[in-house]
Design an enzyme around this catalytic site. Structure first.
Site, mmCIF file in Angstrom:
data_model
loop_
_atom_site.group_PDB
_atom_site.id
_atom_site.type_symbol
_atom_site.label_atom_id
_atom_site.label_comp_id
_atom_site.label_asym_id
_atom_site.label_seq_id
_atom_site.Cartn_x
_atom_site.Cartn_y
_atom_site.Cartn_z
ATOM 1 N N SER A 195 -1.179 82.806 69.496
ATOM 2 C CA SER A 195 0.126 82.255 69.129
ATOM 3 C C SER A 195 -0.104 81.053 68.226
ATOM 4 O O SER A 195 -1.209 80.516 68.150
ATOM 5 C CB SER A 195 0.861 81.820 70.401
ATOM 6 N N TYR B 113 2.199 77.647 78.815
ATOM 7 C CA TYR B 113 2.101 78.709 77.807
ATOM 8 C C TYR B 113 1.130 78.319 76.702
ATOM 9 O O TYR B 113 0.244 79.097 76.327
ATOM 10 C CB TYR B 113 3.474 79.010 77.216
#
Length: 264
Positions: A138, A151
């Site tokens: 990500s 996350y």
């Protein structure tokens, strides 16, 4: 039969990748939690593209799931020569106010399941001196992100693990790639853990791509045998700029900005 295994295959990036790879005549083994969606997707892809399309229903937040996937693939006599660890989960908000079980499931899906699947399927690839693994990171892989702390940390793990694994696998002719998309128009932010005021503030103004755009870049990078790819030119440029700034400063300014937007 050789197959490409895709986790998180029934929506977003995973579904878009499945459609595009089927169009390139990849036989597929799709993994997700929803059997109805998996069955329908496999039927559509098999009929449209005349490929083999099979599925395994499991929940990667459960510790037994990777071994179950591996065992089921063997029962089906399928050889996984491309593994795409796409399934992912996130949360938004103040860490101590977030649900602890959800935070732990993020680590299980984003990290533990990914590591286990690589460990299970890599030996055959290395023995055959052929195969590819794509671990989906990500934009959050590159810097700490307050208010999505677990996350972001999980995706930083994906970065470090994948970069190291790339070099371990290089002598065996196995391609390992870290692929990092930015914000994508999918259901990722529509989950209970992300669909809140913090989630809206955290994603406000972010550069956005469609799942189809991300899938196209992933497959192009796979075919070019790349080991690293950030999806989207603006995202790639932002990554390079942010790499020049200490993480402590990024985290401090990011947190300050988001608190201001939240009126806190």
């Amino acid at each position: 039969m050789k197959v490409t295994l895709i986790t998180g295959a029934t929506s977003g990036i995973g579904e878009a990748v499945a459609h595009q790879l089927a169009g390139k005549k990849h036989n597929l083994l799709l993994v997700a939690r929803n059997e109805q969606k998996l069955k329908h997707l496999c039927s559509v892809l098999a009929d449209k593209h005349k490929i083999g399309a099979d599925y395994i229903v499991t929940d990667l937040s459960k510790t037994h799931a990777p071994n179950y996937i591996y065992d089921e693939s063997k029962k089906k006599n399928l050889v996984v020569n491309i593994l795409i660890n796409n399934a992912g989960m996130g949360s938004s908000g103040v860490f101590v106010k977030n649900d602890l079980q959800t935070e732990l499931e993020i680590l299980q899906i984003n990290n533990s399941a990914m590591v286990a699947l690589c460990h299970l399927f890599l030996p055959a690839m290395m023995s055959n001196e052929s195969g590819s693994i794509i671990n989906v990171g990500s934009m959050a892989s590159f810097f700490p992100s307050p208010y999505m702390s677990v996350y972001a940390a999980s995706k930083m793990f994906v970065l470090s693990f994948t970069e190291a694994l790339t070099e371990e696998c290089r002598p065996y002719g196995v391609q390992v790639m870290l692929f990092c998309p930015g914000l994508t128009t999918s259901n990722f932010m529509n989950t209970p853990s992300n669909d809140n005021e913090w989630g809206k503030v955290l994603t406000a103004g972010a550069n956005t791509q469609t799942p189809e755009q991300v899938a196209t870049e992933m497959i192009r990078a796979l075919e070019k045998k790349k080991t690293f790819q950030v999806s989207g030119r603006l995202n790639a440029a932002a990554t390079k700029i942010l790499s020049l700034i200490p993480n402590t400063i990024i985290a401090k300014q990011f947190a300050k900005s988001k608190r201001k937007q939240m009126g806190k």
